[in-house]
Design a protein around this motif. Structure first.
Motif, PDB file in Angstrom:
ATOM      1  N   PHE A 235       0.857  -1.184   0.000  1.00  0.00           N
ATOM      2  CA  PHE A 235       0.000   0.000   0.000  1.00  0.00           C
ATOM      3  C   PHE A 235       0.895   1.236   0.000  1.00  0.00           C
ATOM      4  O   PHE A 235       1.859   1.312   0.746  1.00  0.00           O
ATOM      5  CB  PHE A 235      -0.915   0.008   1.224  1.00  0.00           C
ATOM      6  CG  PHE A 235      -1.937   1.110   1.209  1.00  0.00           C
ATOM      7  CD1 PHE A 235      -3.052   1.018   0.394  1.00  0.00           C
ATOM      8  CD2 PHE A 235      -1.782   2.238   1.993  1.00  0.00           C
ATOM      9  CE1 PHE A 235      -3.998   2.032   0.365  1.00  0.00           C
ATOM     10  CE2 PHE A 235      -2.715   3.260   1.970  1.00  0.00           C
ATOM     11  CZ  PHE A 235      -3.826   3.154   1.150  1.00  0.00           C
ATOM     12  N   PRO A 236       0.593   2.232  -0.841  1.00  0.00           N
ATOM     13  CA  PRO A 236       1.510   3.360  -1.052  1.00  0.00           C
ATOM     14  C   PRO A 236       1.436   4.472   0.000  1.00  0.00           C
ATOM     15  O   PRO A 236       1.334   5.641  -0.323  1.00  0.00           O
ATOM     16  CB  PRO A 236       1.073   3.886  -2.421  1.00  0.00           C
ATOM     17  CG  PRO A 236      -0.405   3.629  -2.443  1.00  0.00           C
ATOM     18  CD  PRO A 236      -0.557   2.294  -1.750  1.00  0.00           C
ATOM     19  N   CYS A 237       1.495   4.100   1.269  1.00  0.00           N
ATOM     20  CA  CYS A 237       1.433   5.135   2.306  1.00  0.00           C
ATOM     21  C   CYS A 237       2.842   5.567   2.699  1.00  0.00           C
ATOM     22  O   CYS A 237       3.825   4.918   2.372  1.00  0.00           O
ATOM     23  CB  CYS A 237       0.669   4.640   3.524  1.00  0.00           C
ATOM     24  SG  CYS A 237       1.460   3.311   4.435  1.00  0.00           S
ATOM     25  N   PHE A 238       2.905   6.683   3.386  1.00  0.00           N
ATOM     26  CA  PHE A 238       4.181   7.152   3.922  1.00  0.00           C
ATOM     27  C   PHE A 238       3.945   7.676   5.324  1.00  0.00           C
ATOM     28  O   PHE A 238       2.810   7.934   5.715  1.00  0.00           O
ATOM     29  CB  PHE A 238       4.808   8.231   3.017  1.00  0.00           C
ATOM     30  CG  PHE A 238       3.980   9.472   2.846  1.00  0.00           C
ATOM     31  CD1 PHE A 238       4.205  10.593   3.638  1.00  0.00           C
ATOM     32  CD2 PHE A 238       2.983   9.534   1.880  1.00  0.00           C
ATOM     33  CE1 PHE A 238       3.446  11.750   3.476  1.00  0.00           C
ATOM     34  CE2 PHE A 238       2.222  10.684   1.708  1.00  0.00           C
ATOM     35  CZ  PHE A 238       2.457  11.792   2.505  1.00  0.00           C
ATOM     36  N   HIS A 239       5.010   7.760   6.085  1.00  0.00           N
ATOM     37  CA  HIS A 239       4.931   8.164   7.485  1.00  0.00           C
ATOM     38  C   HIS A 239       5.644   9.493   7.685  1.00  0.00           C
ATOM     39  O   HIS A 239       6.686   9.744   7.087  1.00  0.00           O
ATOM     40  CB  HIS A 239       5.612   7.129   8.386  1.00  0.00           C
ATOM     41  CG  HIS A 239       5.008   5.776   8.297  1.00  0.00           C
ATOM     42  ND1 HIS A 239       4.201   5.264   9.273  1.00  0.00           N
ATOM     43  CD2 HIS A 239       5.076   4.819   7.343  1.00  0.00           C
ATOM     44  CE1 HIS A 239       3.807   4.053   8.932  1.00  0.00           C
ATOM     45  NE2 HIS A 239       4.334   3.769   7.747  1.00  0.00           N
ATOM     46  N   ILE A 240       5.070  10.301   8.542  1.00  0.00           N
ATOM     47  CA  ILE A 240       5.748  11.490   9.067  1.00  0.00           C
ATOM     48  C   ILE A 240       5.592  11.360  10.570  1.00  0.00           C
ATOM     49  O   ILE A 240       4.481  11.504  11.095  1.00  0.00           O
ATOM     50  CB  ILE A 240       5.145  12.801   8.547  1.00  0.00           C
ATOM     51  CG1 ILE A 240       5.307  12.881   7.027  1.00  0.00           C
ATOM     52  CG2 ILE A 240       5.798  13.999   9.249  1.00  0.00           C
ATOM     53  CD1 ILE A 240       4.710  14.112   6.389  1.00  0.00           C
ATOM     54  N   GLY A 241       6.673  11.021  11.224  1.00  0.00           N
ATOM     55  CA  GLY A 241       6.579  10.674  12.636  1.00  0.00           C
ATOM     56  C   GLY A 241       5.755   9.401  12.764  1.00  0.00           C
ATOM     57  O   GLY A 241       6.011   8.425  12.077  1.00  0.00           O
ATOM     58  N   ARG A 242       4.732   9.438  13.600  1.00  0.00           N
ATOM     59  CA  ARG A 242       3.867   8.276  13.775  1.00  0.00           C
ATOM     60  C   ARG A 242       2.623   8.339  12.898  1.00  0.00           C
ATOM     61  O   ARG A 242       1.854   7.387  12.853  1.00  0.00           O
ATOM     62  CB  ARG A 242       3.461   8.168  15.246  1.00  0.00           C
ATOM     63  CG  ARG A 242       4.669   7.924  16.162  1.00  0.00           C
ATOM     64  CD  ARG A 242       4.269   7.763  17.589  1.00  0.00           C
ATOM     65  NE  ARG A 242       3.560   6.490  17.723  1.00  0.00           N
ATOM     66  CZ  ARG A 242       2.850   6.157  18.777  1.00  0.00           C
ATOM     67  NH1 ARG A 242       2.743   6.990  19.787  1.00  0.00           N
ATOM     68  NH2 ARG A 242       2.236   4.993  18.829  1.00  0.00           N
ATOM     69  N   ARG A 243       2.426   9.450  12.211  1.00  0.00           N
ATOM     70  CA  ARG A 243       1.229   9.608  11.371  1.00  0.00           C
ATOM     71  C   ARG A 243       1.442   8.973  10.006  1.00  0.00           C
ATOM     72  O   ARG A 243       2.529   9.013   9.450  1.00  0.00           O
ATOM     73  CB  ARG A 243       0.897  11.087  11.203  1.00  0.00           C
ATOM     74  CG  ARG A 243       0.505  11.739  12.531  1.00  0.00           C
ATOM     75  CD  ARG A 243       0.020  13.133  12.357  1.00  0.00           C
ATOM     76  NE  ARG A 243      -1.259  13.103  11.645  1.00  0.00           N
ATOM     77  CZ  ARG A 243      -1.848  14.161  11.134  1.00  0.00           C
ATOM     78  NH1 ARG A 243      -1.282  15.344  11.234  1.00  0.00           N
ATOM     79  NH2 ARG A 243      -3.007  14.065  10.520  1.00  0.00           N
ATOM     80  N   LYS A 244       0.352   8.394   9.477  1.00  0.00           N
ATOM     81  CA  LYS A 244       0.392   7.760   8.161  1.00  0.00           C
ATOM     82  C   LYS A 244      -0.445   8.581   7.191  1.00  0.00           C
ATOM     83  O   LYS A 244      -1.493   9.113   7.558  1.00  0.00           O
ATOM     84  CB  LYS A 244      -0.177   6.346   8.227  1.00  0.00           C
ATOM     85  CG  LYS A 244       0.619   5.396   9.077  1.00  0.00           C
ATOM     86  CD  LYS A 244      -0.024   4.024   9.072  1.00  0.00           C
ATOM     87  CE  LYS A 244       0.766   3.060   9.916  1.00  0.00           C
ATOM     88  NZ  LYS A 244       0.209   1.699   9.861  1.00  0.00           N
ATOM     89  N   PHE A 245       0.020   8.634   5.946  1.00  0.00           N
ATOM     90  CA  PHE A 245      -0.681   9.371   4.896  1.00  0.00           C
ATOM     91  C   PHE A 245      -0.634   8.581   3.604  1.00  0.00           C
ATOM     92  O   PHE A 245       0.246   7.749   3.409  1.00  0.00           O
ATOM     93  CB  PHE A 245      -0.002  10.729   4.638  1.00  0.00           C
ATOM     94  CG  PHE A 245       0.054  11.630   5.820  1.00  0.00           C
ATOM     95  CD1 PHE A 245      -0.995  12.504   6.097  1.00  0.00           C
ATOM     96  CD2 PHE A 245       1.145  11.620   6.665  1.00  0.00           C
ATOM     97  CE1 PHE A 245      -0.938  13.355   7.187  1.00  0.00           C
ATOM     98  CE2 PHE A 245       1.209  12.462   7.764  1.00  0.00           C
ATOM     99  CZ  PHE A 245       0.162  13.326   8.021  1.00  0.00           C
ATOM    100  N   VAL A 246      -1.573   8.878   2.705  1.00  0.00           N
ATOM    101  CA  VAL A 246      -1.530   8.339   1.351  1.00  0.00           C
ATOM    102  C   VAL A 246      -1.911   9.466   0.400  1.00  0.00           C
ATOM    103  O   VAL A 246      -2.824  10.238   0.679  1.00  0.00           O
ATOM    104  CB  VAL A 246      -2.455   7.113   1.177  1.00  0.00           C
ATOM    105  CG1 VAL A 246      -3.912   7.454   1.387  1.00  0.00           C
ATOM    106  CG2 VAL A 246      -2.241   6.467  -0.183  1.00  0.00           C
ATOM    107  N   MET A 247      -1.179   9.563  -0.701  1.00  0.00           N
ATOM    108  CA  MET A 247      -1.488  10.549  -1.740  1.00  0.00           C
ATOM    109  C   MET A 247      -2.640  10.005  -2.584  1.00  0.00           C
ATOM    110  O   MET A 247      -2.673   8.806  -2.885  1.00  0.00           O
ATOM    111  CB  MET A 247      -0.278  10.785  -2.647  1.00  0.00           C
ATOM    112  CG  MET A 247       0.956  11.315  -1.959  1.00  0.00           C
ATOM    113  SD  MET A 247       0.921  13.080  -1.635  1.00  0.00           S
ATOM    114  CE  MET A 247       0.899  13.741  -3.267  1.00  0.00           C
ATOM    115  N   TRP A 248      -3.580  10.872  -2.972  1.00  0.00           N
ATOM    116  CA  TRP A 248      -4.739  10.433  -3.734  1.00  0.00           C
ATOM    117  C   TRP A 248      -4.333   9.727  -5.035  1.00  0.00           C
ATOM    118  O   TRP A 248      -4.857   8.669  -5.351  1.00  0.00           O
ATOM    119  CB  TRP A 248      -5.685  11.585  -4.039  1.00  0.00           C
ATOM    120  CG  TRP A 248      -6.748  11.151  -4.997  1.00  0.00           C
ATOM    121  CD1 TRP A 248      -6.914  11.559  -6.277  1.00  0.00           C
ATOM    122  CD2 TRP A 248      -7.757  10.153  -4.780  1.00  0.00           C
ATOM    123  NE1 TRP A 248      -7.961  10.901  -6.860  1.00  0.00           N
ATOM    124  CE2 TRP A 248      -8.497  10.026  -5.955  1.00  0.00           C
ATOM    125  CE3 TRP A 248      -8.102   9.344  -3.699  1.00  0.00           C
ATOM    126  CZ2 TRP A 248      -9.556   9.137  -6.092  1.00  0.00           C
ATOM    127  CZ3 TRP A 248      -9.157   8.462  -3.821  1.00  0.00           C
ATOM    128  CH2 TRP A 248      -9.871   8.373  -5.006  1.00  0.00           C
TER     129      TRP A 248
END
Length: 75
Positions: A39-52
């Motif tokens: 899954f194409p997510c990335f982390h910044i600190g402990r938060r996870k994000f995914v670009m649309w």
């Protein structure tokens, strides 16, 4: 240069909770997606994000897997 806040505000970047709301699925399903291998997510600190854009490509590439009862359907 576009900042992360601008991308989030424009809904080009989603957290698991925002993605659940956007897709109309539960948080459990959204978090399962974020933990799915590849899954194409990335982390910044402990938060996870995914670009649309990355999410859309991933969904299209994996839709046949999901239709056959892939891991996300098993949640």
């Amino acid at each position: 240069m576009t900042t992360l806040k601008e991308l989030i505000d424009e809904k080009k970047v989603f957290t698991p909770t925002e993605l659940a709301s956007y897709l109309g699925v539960g948080k459990t399903v959204a978090y399962a997606m974020f933990n799915e291998p590849g899954f194409p997510c990335f982390h910044i600190g402990r938060r996870k994000f995914v670009m649309w854009g990355d999410l859309y490509v991933w969904l299209m590439e994996n839709k046949s897997t999901q239709e056959k009862g892939g891991a996300i359907n098993d949640v």
